[in-house]
Enzyme design. Structure first.
Site, short mmCIF file in Angstrom:
data_model
loop_
_atom_site.label_atom_id
_atom_site.label_comp_id
_atom_site.label_asym_id
_atom_site.label_seq_id
_atom_site.Cartn_x
_atom_site.Cartn_y
_atom_site.Cartn_z
N LYS A 88 25.19 -17.61 26.56
CA LYS A 88 26.13 -18.39 26.68
C LYS A 88 26.23 -19.36 28.01
O LYS A 88 25.67 -18.65 29.17
CB LYS A 88 27.46 -17.73 26.31
CG LYS A 88 27.70 -17.16 25.27
CD LYS A 88 29.12 -16.60 25.15
CE LYS A 88 29.14 -15.74 23.70
NZ LYS A 88 29.46 -16.45 22.63
N ARG A 116 28.16 -10.66 12.90
CA ARG A 116 27.43 -10.33 11.69
C ARG A 116 26.75 -9.36 11.55
O ARG A 116 26.57 -8.25 10.36
CB ARG A 116 26.95 -11.68 10.87
CG ARG A 116 25.61 -12.22 11.54
CD ARG A 116 25.37 -13.64 11.43
NE ARG A 116 26.30 -14.47 11.93
CZ ARG A 116 26.26 -15.81 12.12
NH1 ARG A 116 25.48 -16.33 11.08
NH2 ARG A 116 27.07 -16.39 12.86
#
Length: 372
Positions: free
Chosen positions: A278, A352
């Site tokens: 990030k 996920r």
């Protein structure tokens, strides 16, 4: 802050909170105090823009002929337009208004209004619940605390008809507040303090409430085949964990009611994004990426605290997503617990993967009647 409930009476010291309806219509007690003070409350209303709208406040300091330090006028608004959430919000606003006022002991006069929701006791309990939620602070790491920044308010007493009912309703809500505070504490902790194993250690403290707590480490998850969850955490020095918390509140249930409800949460205790890293700006907020697991933790604490008559299992997939030398790479293919393969195109899409294995294990292990 100490929250109490007492029978209706007007304290001779400290602050008093009384309600005002729209168009500055004084509640019966407010009208009595206005008369006793020689119209001090009415004069204050006339000299302000206060209208009685819900959530408005007007402080009358040291009113004449009263020994109280202040009378706080609180706008009630339209009594017909209320839900319990609105009552809680009003309690929270009241705490915020008085927290640093210099007052330490405040009496809230709960009065009945036609067409308002619930009983006096129920409304008092919900207002107290809102005040308690608003009073939350997380300052355990502040080494220099300014004395004037600390709340002065130490005691909030709700004077109400039906004291026993108010206490009974508040006991239930108070346990929910405990659960909320557990969650807030966890998401506020820095990632060097809260990581998968220390999260599990915090959960084990809940056994005193009657929860059953266990955890699977990397060896157990490897044997089971949780390649998706383990792939996310393989770049971290912190060992990944699968946390299981059980509350068997309905041991005599039969049939469908015996099967638990399952609550499953993502617990990425810090998310750098992994190799797909990030941007640096704002990355400190990624300690919050365990908020799902934190919510499961708080919910289980609330259920156990309330002795809820339901069977619930809380599952938290706990990992740290770091770009270490053994980190998962874009393009890697992992095999999930279900046997399905997953190509990882972006290592910052880790949630996920964690939930895939946690959800599959939960449905296979517990056969729940529902999964949240």
């Amino acid at each position: 802050m100490d929250i109490k409930f007492a029978a209706p009476s007007v304290p001779k010291a400290g602050a008093i909170v009384v309600g005002v309806l729209p168009d500055n219509k004084l509640s019966p007690l407010a009208a009595e105090l206005d008369e006793a003070s020689g119209g001090a409350l009415s004069r204050a209303l006339g000299a302000s823009r206060f209208t009685g709208k819900r959530g408005e406040f007007l402080d009358v300091i040291a009113p004449a002929n009263l020994s109280n330090s202040r009378v706080v006028l609180i706008g009630v608004g339209d009594p017909e337009d209320y839900s319990y959430v609105d009552v809680e919000a009003l309690g929270g606003k009241l705490y915020a208004h008085l927290a640093r006022s210099g007052e330490s002991d405040v009496a809230v006069m709960v009065q009945n209004y036609d067409d308002i929701i619930g009983t006096d006791g129920e409304r008092a309990a919900h207002a107290a619940f809102g005040a308690r939620l608003r009073a939350y602070r997380f300052d355990k790491y502040k080494t220099k605390k300014k004395p004037d920044s600390a709340p002065s308010l130490k005691k909030l007493t709700f004077h109400v008809d039906g004291v026993a009912a108010a206490r009974r309703h508040f006991r239930r809500l108070d346990k929910i507040a405990d659960g909320v505070f557990h969650t807030r504490d966890l998401v506020s902790e820095p990632a060097n303090i809260l990581y998968p194993k220390s999260f599990v250690d915090e959960a084990k403290k809940l056994t005193k409430l009657g929860l059953k707590v266990q955890a699977l480490g990397e060896k157990e998850m490897t044997r089971l085949g949780m390649g998706a969850l383990l792939g996310v955490g393989q770049g971290s020095a912190q060992e990944s964990q699968l946390l299981i918390m059980r509350w068997d509140g309905a041991p005599k249930a039969r049939g469908e009611a015996k099967r638990p409800i399952a609550i499953v949460g993502k617990g990425v205790t810090f998310d750098t994004g992994g190799i797909s890293i990030k941007p640096a700006a704002g990355m400190e907020d990624m300690k919050w990426d365990m908020g799902g697991a934190g919510t499961v933790f708080g919910l289980m604490a609330a259920l156990a605290g309330r002795k809820a008559k339901v069977n619930v299992v809380g599952i938290c997939g706990l990992v740290e997503n770091m770009p270490g030398s053994n980190a998962q790479r874009p393009g890697d293919i992992v095999t999930s617990l279900s046997g399905q393969t997953i190509e990882v195109l972006n290592t910052d899409a880790e949630g996920r993967l964690v939930l895939a294995d946690a959800l599959w294990w939960t449905q296979d292990k517990f056969k729940p009647r529902a999964i949240v």
